[in-house]
Write a protein that holds these residues in place. Structure first.
Motif, PDB file in Angstrom:
ATOM      1  N   CYS A  21       0.825  -1.211   0.000  1.00  0.00           N
ATOM      2  CA  CYS A  21       0.000   0.000   0.000  1.00  0.00           C
ATOM      3  C   CYS A  21       0.860   1.263   0.000  1.00  0.00           C
ATOM      4  O   CYS A  21       0.469   2.283  -0.564  1.00  0.00           O
ATOM      5  N   GLY A  26      -2.379   2.467  -6.800  1.00  0.00           N
ATOM      6  CA  GLY A  26      -3.831   2.415  -6.798  1.00  0.00           C
ATOM      7  C   GLY A  26      -4.390   1.406  -7.768  1.00  0.00           C
ATOM      8  O   GLY A  26      -5.592   1.224  -7.853  1.00  0.00           O
ATOM      9  N   SER A  29      -6.024  -3.627  -5.542  1.00  0.00           N
ATOM     10  CA  SER A  29      -6.918  -3.675  -4.400  1.00  0.00           C
ATOM     11  C   SER A  29      -6.607  -4.962  -3.664  1.00  0.00           C
ATOM     12  O   SER A  29      -6.128  -5.925  -4.258  1.00  0.00           O
ATOM     13  N   SER A  49      -7.617   0.813  -0.049  1.00  0.00           N
ATOM     14  CA  SER A  49      -7.618  -0.249  -1.056  1.00  0.00           C
ATOM     15  C   SER A  49      -7.790  -1.642  -0.444  1.00  0.00           C
ATOM     16  O   SER A  49      -7.784  -2.633  -1.164  1.00  0.00           O
TER      17      SER A  49
END
Length: 82
Positions: A21, A26, A29, A49
């Motif tokens: 992360c 982005g 997920s 996420s």
């Protein structure tokens, strides 16, 4: 994007998710198993996420890529369903 799933939500999974992360753009997920509830909740609250699955089977059924972050002694014992 890619959905990365973690079965086993302990110290190692927490470190991997936190690291990913911190570095991901982005496109990724993540879905984590609910088994390590405290760690899973912390990850979901720290990272937008990350979401918590309903079960380990939910992780397996949903993820594009699966990470088994379990202890060897747990992995040696076949269990169904997850």
């Amino acid at each position: 994007g890619v959905l990365l799933g973690f079965v086993g939500t302990g110290t190692i999974a927490e470190a991997i998710v936190d690291g990913l992360c911190a570095e991901c753009s982005g496109d990724i997920s993540m879905i984590v198993s609910p088994r390590g509830a405290e760690i899973a909740a912390g990850l979901a609250s720290r990272h937008k996420s990350v979401r918590i699955a309903a079960s380990n089977q939910d992780v397996v059924d949903t993820a594009d890529i699966l990470v088994l972050a379990i202890r060897p002694q747990v992995g040696d014992k076949p269990r169904r369903p997850f």
